[in-house]
Design an enzyme around this catalytic site. Structure first.
Site, short mmCIF file in Angstrom:
data_model
loop_
_atom_site.label_atom_id
_atom_site.label_comp_id
_atom_site.label_asym_id
_atom_site.label_seq_id
_atom_site.Cartn_x
_atom_site.Cartn_y
_atom_site.Cartn_z
N ASP A 163 0.85 -1.18 0.00
CA ASP A 163 0.00 0.00 0.00
C ASP A 163 0.89 1.24 0.00
O ASP A 163 1.75 1.38 0.86
CB ASP A 163 -0.89 0.02 1.25
N ASP A 199 -13.99 -5.67 -5.03
CA ASP A 199 -14.16 -5.71 -3.58
C ASP A 199 -15.55 -6.27 -3.29
O ASP A 199 -16.55 -5.63 -3.62
CB ASP A 199 -14.02 -4.31 -2.98
#
Lengths: 251, 208
Positions: A11, A130
């Site tokens: 990330d 997602d």
């Protein structure tokens, strides 16, 4: 024989790794370029960057990270986060990304996947999904998991394949960050629904979870962040473990 | 020495450029261009290719004189040329991706979709697979048999003459993944994304 892939994910925010940790030999815990190089030297089959930079003025930092990384890592590099348009994809590819993952934009505007896969080839278009369970189905969420589109994940996966996605990166929002393992049911259902490879994501806490993702979830590749990032396991350990369980890996 | 990577809008070639520059260091000059004069006077040429067979052939044809220049370089002057992925596929007479499209016709054969055995094998064929080296190829010097290479494709080159095949890989069947015919070399896999072994292949080509 085609090998199952292990993909560490980093990330990145404002050009820096979020929650960096000090590894031996790592000069700067927050430098994504240096970390990516360590992963690729350690045998990572691909590297994934997820850009979570919130403000628009710092968006360009990811381009620089990709540029630097692609000069040092000679394994495939996937970049996602904040990709809105064909122009965004073009820019990332020109910086040296090999694949670009598209999440919210793929839900909001199907043309982005259709046009970009035509323009650059399906091989570089990854649709990131997602998914969150609701009753007996999973719904697709957007905007980093904040908005429920209400779309059925299995139907959506099939649609994305038809639109030209080369791979699906499937994250279970119920499992993400829990370290209790992938949502195997979700992975295997999507995998049997589509003919393109799927990458399992969300919930890895130990090496057995990687095994399950491939053996039970039928994923072609397994993505994980924290078990590698916090030094719990190296890529090499993960590969050796998978190998010991009879899973074909590149060693 | 000059090595030219042909830039003909065939998709993403930045990884090819990066890897050749990494291997070349300062010893070899890497040009990235579609300039016909530069291509013709180059010592070696790399023909990359991403996307569909048709889109790459169309992109080649869009640049006036490019196909002729490549023919002159590889066929008349017999100088070393390396095709990567669709770059290799375009050596064929014909390709069937999207629609029937004529290739360069340098190595007789066709490019057709990998038989996925009714969905048993996922397509694209994405990831690391081992290569089975079936003949000595100059670009495989010091490359071990069964080395892992990175693949991403749904179509395969099926040459008519089997003696051009230098390596195959096993995915639903034995897929041709490398060819060598005199001065013409090609890899279906991506050496530029195949870690140290891939860079070694690039180095072998540069050192020819």
């Amino acid at each position: 024989m085609l090998k199952n892939r292990i993909i560490p994910c980093l990330d990145v925010k404002n050009g820096r790794i979020v929650k960096g940790i000090n590894f031996v030999g790592l000069k700067d815990a927050g430098d994504p370029v240096e970390q990516a190089k360590i992963y690729s030297d350690g045998g990572a089959d691909e590297i994934c960057f997820l850009d979570i930079t919130a403000s628009n003025e710092n968006r360009d930092t990811i381009y620089d990270v990709v540029k630097q990384t692609s000069k040092k890592c000679f394994v495939p590099l996937t970049v996602g986060g904040g990709v809105r348009s064909v122009e965004d994809i073009s820019k990332l590819l020109n910086c040296g990304a090999d694949k670009v993952s598209i999440n919210t934009a793929a839900v909001e505007n199907s043309k982005v996947v259709i046009d970009s896969s035509k323009k650059f080839g399906s091989q570089c278009i990854v649709v990131a999904i997602d998914a969150k369970k609701n009753g007996d189905k999973w719904e697709v969420f957007t905007h980093g998991g904040r908005n429920n589109s209400g779309i059925d994940t299995l139907e959506y996966a099939k649609q994305m394949e038809e639109n030209g996605a080369g791979e699906l990166l499937v994250t279970s929002m119920d499992r993400d960050g829990t370290q209790v393992g992938y949502d195997i049911d979700l992975m295997s259902k999507i995998s049997s629904k589509v003919n393109i490879p799927i990458i399992a994501s969300g919930g890895v806490g130990n090496l057995d979870h990687l095994v399950d993702g491939i053996k039970l979830g039928n994923a072609s590749a397994v993505l994980a962040a924290s078990i590698f990032h916090y030094g719990k396991h190296s890529i090499k350990e993960a590969k050796e473990y998978l190998d010991s369980k009879g899973i074909p890996v590149r060693i | 020495m000059n090595v030219t990577i042909v830039d003909y809008n065939s998709g993403n070639i930045s990884s090819v450029i990066n890897s050749f520059k990494e291997v070349a260091k300062n010893k070899v000059n890497i040009e990235v261009t579609s300039d016909l004069k530069k291509i013709k006077s180059s010592d070696k040429v790399v023909l990359p290719g991403q996307g569909s067979f048709k889109s790459c052939v169309d992109a080649l044809n869009k640049i006036n004189g490019l196909t002729d220049s490549l023919n002159e370089f590889a066929i008349n002057n017999k100088k070393p040329l390396l095709g990567i992925c669709v770059g290799l596929q375009m050596f064929a007479d014909i390709g069937y991706e999207e629609t029937e499209t004529k290739g360069l016709g340098w190595i007789s054969g066709k490019v057709s979709k990998i038989d996925n055995q009714g969905g048993k094998f996922k397509l694209p064929h994405i990831g690391w697979n081992q290569i089975n080296i079936v003949k000595d190829s100059k670009i495989f010097q010091n490359i071990e048999n069964n080395s892992h290479m990175y693949f991403v494709h749904s179509y395969e080159f099926v040459p008519n003459e089997k003696n051009v095949i230098s390596a195959t890989t096993d995915y639903s069947s034995n897929i041709v993944c490398s060819v060598e015919k005199e001065n013409i070399f090609g890899t279906q896999f991506h050496p530029e994304k195949s870690d140290k072994t891939g860079l070694k292949i690039i180095n072998n080509f540069i050192s020819l």
